[in-house]
Design an enzyme around this catalytic site. Structure first.
Site, short mmCIF file in Angstrom:
data_model
loop_
_atom_site.label_atom_id
_atom_site.label_comp_id
_atom_site.label_asym_id
_atom_site.label_seq_id
_atom_site.Cartn_x
_atom_site.Cartn_y
_atom_site.Cartn_z
CE LYS A 135 -4.39 -1.31 2.06
NZ LYS A 135 -5.30 -0.99 3.17
CG ASP A 180 -8.69 1.38 3.63
OD1 ASP A 180 -9.48 0.59 3.09
OD2 ASP A 180 -7.47 1.13 3.75
P1 NAP Z 1 -0.67 -2.77 11.30
O1 NAP Z 1 -0.28 -1.54 10.57
O2 NAP Z 1 0.26 -3.93 11.33
O3 NAP Z 1 -1.00 -2.32 12.82
C1 NAP Z 1 -1.29 -3.30 13.79
C2 NAP Z 1 -1.74 -2.63 15.09
O4 NAP Z 1 -2.15 -3.67 16.00
C3 NAP Z 1 -0.64 -1.85 15.80
O5 NAP Z 1 -1.22 -0.78 16.49
C4 NAP Z 1 -0.07 -2.88 16.79
O6 NAP Z 1 0.52 -2.33 17.93
C5 NAP Z 1 -1.35 -3.59 17.19
N1 NAP Z 1 -1.09 -4.93 17.69
C6 NAP Z 1 -0.74 -6.02 16.97
N2 NAP Z 1 -0.59 -7.10 17.77
C7 NAP Z 1 -0.84 -6.66 19.06
C8 NAP Z 1 -0.86 -7.28 20.32
N3 NAP Z 1 -0.59 -8.59 20.46
N4 NAP Z 1 -1.18 -6.53 21.41
C9 NAP Z 1 -1.47 -5.22 21.28
N5 NAP Z 1 -1.47 -4.56 20.08
C10 NAP Z 1 -1.16 -5.28 19.00
O7 NAP Z 1 -2.05 -3.36 10.76
P2 NAP Z 1 -3.25 -2.54 10.06
O8 NAP Z 1 -3.08 -2.53 8.59
O9 NAP Z 1 -3.40 -1.24 10.78
O10 NAP Z 1 -4.51 -3.50 10.35
C11 NAP Z 1 -5.00 -3.68 11.66
C12 NAP Z 1 -6.33 -4.43 11.64
O11 NAP Z 1 -7.32 -3.70 10.94
C13 NAP Z 1 -6.27 -5.81 10.97
O12 NAP Z 1 -7.04 -6.70 11.76
C14 NAP Z 1 -6.94 -5.58 9.63
O13 NAP Z 1 -7.57 -6.76 9.15
C15 NAP Z 1 -7.97 -4.54 10.00
N6 NAP Z 1 -8.41 -3.73 8.85
C16 NAP Z 1 -9.71 -3.82 8.46
C17 NAP Z 1 -10.16 -3.06 7.39
C18 NAP Z 1 -11.59 -3.17 6.96
O14 NAP Z 1 -11.93 -2.72 5.86
N7 NAP Z 1 -12.46 -3.69 7.78
C19 NAP Z 1 -9.27 -2.21 6.72
C20 NAP Z 1 -7.93 -2.14 7.16
C21 NAP Z 1 -7.52 -2.90 8.23
P3 NAP Z 1 2.11 -1.98 17.98
O15 NAP Z 1 2.26 -0.67 17.28
O16 NAP Z 1 2.42 -1.94 19.41
O17 NAP Z 1 2.81 -3.10 17.24
#
Ligand code: NAP
Length: 289
Positions: free
Chosen positions: A70, A106
């Site tokens: 992305k 998004d």
């Molecule tokens: P990302 O950039 O990898 O960010 C992950 C986030 O989750 C960070 O804030 C991370 O914290 C936190 N995290 C991960 N594991 C953790 C744990 N064990 N304990 C506490 N915090 C934890 O991922 P992203 O792209 O933002 O996506 C995040 C979620 O949103 C995913 O589940 C994705 O499927 C969902 N999503 C959904 C849509 C939709 O259209 N519905 C669109 C986009 C994303 P740290 O910074 O501390 O690592």
């Protein structure tokens, strides 16, 4: 029926085999009677530039872009929407006479998924869990909705501080600050909406929750989990038990896909409630296949 003049679209990512986008977009094409087909392309990072160039070579009308491309894809595009400049990522590429244009859908997907409720959040306090890529889109959407103060809680607090600094600079997010874990429950109590943007609770870690069981949710809260697999996360279970209104990530997924299709077709496409329900059912079936 797929014919020689059928327009070809797709999603690029790595891995890509679990993407719901082909099911979603092919269903949308059918609803809007479009002579188009949509598939998934696994593209390794070292081939990303060639994949974007292939849009012209193969007459591909549009592509969605998912993880891990992305951010990296932006530099290979000829034009960028203002939102892409603000967020530094793109999830929708469209081939135009002037070259490949990049957009990000998004934030619009999130806003549209709120339906009529969206106006209720003007000036309301909001708590955002997480500070990754999805959180950035949500902060952009909250700035657009002109909500009140935004509290951001993230496991790694420095990342939340960095995200807020960047968001203030890039799109004028105002009145946002980070929380420590000990401040989280008090912030939840004063917020109207709580949004989980972390991956905590996502399949297969379905017993995990980004908040404690004693989170002070009530029937005054709207709790939104961007996760859609499982459809009801542990967070949503905790919130529902306390009477909160909840939403999972399926509608955001549907509306960001619809927004991509609007960009590709230049048409103001809308889904009826019954179409939206049908689409939710289709995607849930795909999840559990
Ligand atoms: P990302 O950039 O990898 O960010 C992950 C986030 O989750 C960070 O804030 C991370 O914290 C936190 N995290 C991960 N594991 C953790 C744990 N064990 N304990 C506490 N915090 C934890 O991922 P992203 O792209 O933002 O996506 C995040 C979620 O949103 C995913 O589940 C994705 O499927 C969902 N999503 C959904 C849509 C939709 O259209 N519905 C669109 C986009 C994303 P740290 O910074 O501390 O690592």
């Amino acid at each position: 029926m797929i014919k020689a003049n059928t327009h070809v679209y797709g999603v690029i990512g790595d891995p890509i085999e679990h993407s719901l986008s082909p099911a979603l977009q092919n269903w949308l094409f059918k609803q809007f009677d479009l002579n188009a087909v949509y598939t998934a392309f696994q593209v390794h990072p070292q081939n990303l530039k060639e994949a974007v160039q292939a849009m012209s070579a193969l007459n591909l009308k549009g592509l969605n872009v998912t993880l891990p491309h992305k951010a990296a894809v932006v530099e290979y595009c000829d034009k960028r929407s203002g939102d892409v400049d603000c967020l530094g990522v793109a999830n929708t590429l469209s081939r135009e006479s002037s070259g490949v244009s990049a957009s990000v859908t998004d934030p619009q997907g999130f806003i549209e998924s709120l339906g009529q409720m969206r106006t209720q959040f003007k000036d309301a306090e909001v708590c955002v869990l997480g500070a990754g890529g999805a959180a950035r889109s949500i902060l952009f959407a909250l700035a657009t909705l002109e909500t009140g103060p935004v509290w951001v809680y993230n496991r790694t607090r420095e990342k939340a501080e960095h995200l807020i600094r960047e968001s203030k600079q890039a799109f004028g997010l105002s009145r946002a600050r980070t929380l420590s874990e000990s401040e989280l429950n008090a912030a939840i109590e004063s917020c109207r909406m709580v949004i989980n943007t972390t991956s905590v609770g996502m399949y297969p870690q379905t017993d995990a929750s980004p908040v404690r069981d004693d989170a002070p949710f009530s029937d005054q809260h709207f709790v939104y989990d961007l996760i859609y697999n499982p459809v009801t996360t542990r967070l949503l279970q905790i919130a529902e038990q306390k009477g909160a209104h909840t939403r999972n990530g399926l509608d955001m997924l549907i509306f960001q896909g619809l927004e991509s299709l609007r960009i590709w077709t230049h048409a103001d496409l809308r889904l009826s409630i019954s179409q939206l329900n049908e689409c939710r059912t289709l995607l849930k079936e795909q999840l559990y296949e």
